[in-house]
Design a protein around this motif. Structure first.
Motif: not given
Ligand code: AVI
Length: 327
Positions: A292-305
């Protein structure tokens, strides 16, 4: 399928030929023991997953349906450019959700074709039967392949592509697996391509716990079915009644994990692996992560990929998001 008891193949042939056998051997030899949730989906597993999606506790499907039904128009606007494109849905299933988006794209005058990619030809037939009637304009190009293997060889196309990866399927990869998958996809994308991705969001932990431990016991049966699959396909001697479904959710990390817990000390032979495996009473076998995600995790995941979040569509309760990511 290799049926050990049917005597079609001897045990070592099964081990050489079958990724399933190799993964079960590696997983049950590890500490803690683990099985891979990608193997949940045999015929019975598909049925049980359908039943999970229809269960009152499993909110994910309803949330995403609401988003597609009620925000199809702005989503279609965000996705489309003046250029013709191909909408490529990875792991499409029977197409029950995407139809709202297809209709919105058509209503918006988008020039597009739709390529559902799924490992099951039977499911793609169902999809065609569901989507074709009443949509003479739909250019449907189904492809029955393992989308992971297909992506490995995919290079950016001449025509623009919009990939769709819905249902929070990404959450089943774990963090490293998710970045690996997204990076693979990113490499296959040209600068004008985009990704529509569905992600389940953190929320009241009680709601998440119930979704993965429904009162009717369908999720428990879904997990236990993998033991039955090992019995059928690899000559295992699991007694599914010797294990219980033991899910957990950690609100801090957003990880919902499913385990099977051994109810007694037991020894389980698996003929195709030429091995017996012992389980102590209380020992857990890791089955699945549903992140399950929150906004910070999504920002991190999208940037890293290698992506940027270009648009974000949420259901009314804010439990789920469908986002448009661009390179
Ligand atoms: C397919 N996937 C997104 C489901 C999920 O929610 O993680 C699989 C599932 N496992 C238990 N219930 C549903």
């Amino acid at each position: 399928m290799n049926r050990v008891r049917g005597g079609l193949l001897n045990d070592s042939d099964v081990l050489n030929d079958s990724a399933f056998a190799r993964d079960v051997l590696a997983g049950l030899s590890a500490t803690p023991k683990r099985l891979m949730s990608r193997y949940f989906y045999d015929e019975r597993g598909d049925e049980l997953f359908q039943a999970i999606m229809a269960s009152p506790e499993y909110y994910l499907t309803d949330c995403e349906l609401e988003i597609l039904r009620e925000q199809g128009e702005p989503m279609a606007t965000a996705m489309a450019t003046d250029e013709p494109f191909e909408l490529v849905e990875l792991g499409s299933g029977d197409g029950s959700k995407i139809r709202y988006l297809l209709d919105a794209l058509q209503a918006n005058g988008a020039d597009f074709s739709y390529r559902p990619v799924d490992i099951s030809a039977a499911v793609l037939d169902q999809l065609a039967g569901r989507l074709r009637p009443g949509r003479p304009w739909l250019e449907l190009r189904p492809m029955a392949v393992n989308y992971m293997a297909w992506l490995e060889d995919l290079v950016p196309g001449e025509q623009r592509r919009v990939f769709a990866f819905m249902g929070s399927n990404l959450g089943n990869f774990g963090d490293e697996g998710a970045v690996g998958f997204l990076s693979l996809l990113r490499r296959a994308m040209g600068p004008r391509d985009a990704l529509l991705i569905g992600l389940d969001l953190k929320k009241d932990p009680a709601i998440i716990r119930a979704a993965y431990n429904d009162a009717a016991g369908v999720t428990a049966a879904f997990n236990l079915n993998l033991l039955a699959r090992i019995n059928h396909e690899l000559g295992g001697e699991f007694d599914p009644a010797g294990f219980e479904h033991a899910p957990e959710y950690d609100p801090a990390t957003g990880a919902a994990r499913s385990w099977l817990r051994s109810l007694r000390d037991q020894r389980v032979p698996i003929a195709a692996l030429e091995r017996d495996f012992t389980f102590a009473q209380g020992e857990r076998v890791f089955m699945e992560i549903s992140q399950k995600y929150d906004d910070a995790m999504i920002a991190d995941l999208s940037t890293r990929s290698g992506f940027r979040v270009a648009a974000d569509f949420r259901d009314r309760r804010g439990w789920f998001t469908d986002q448009l990511w661009v390179p």
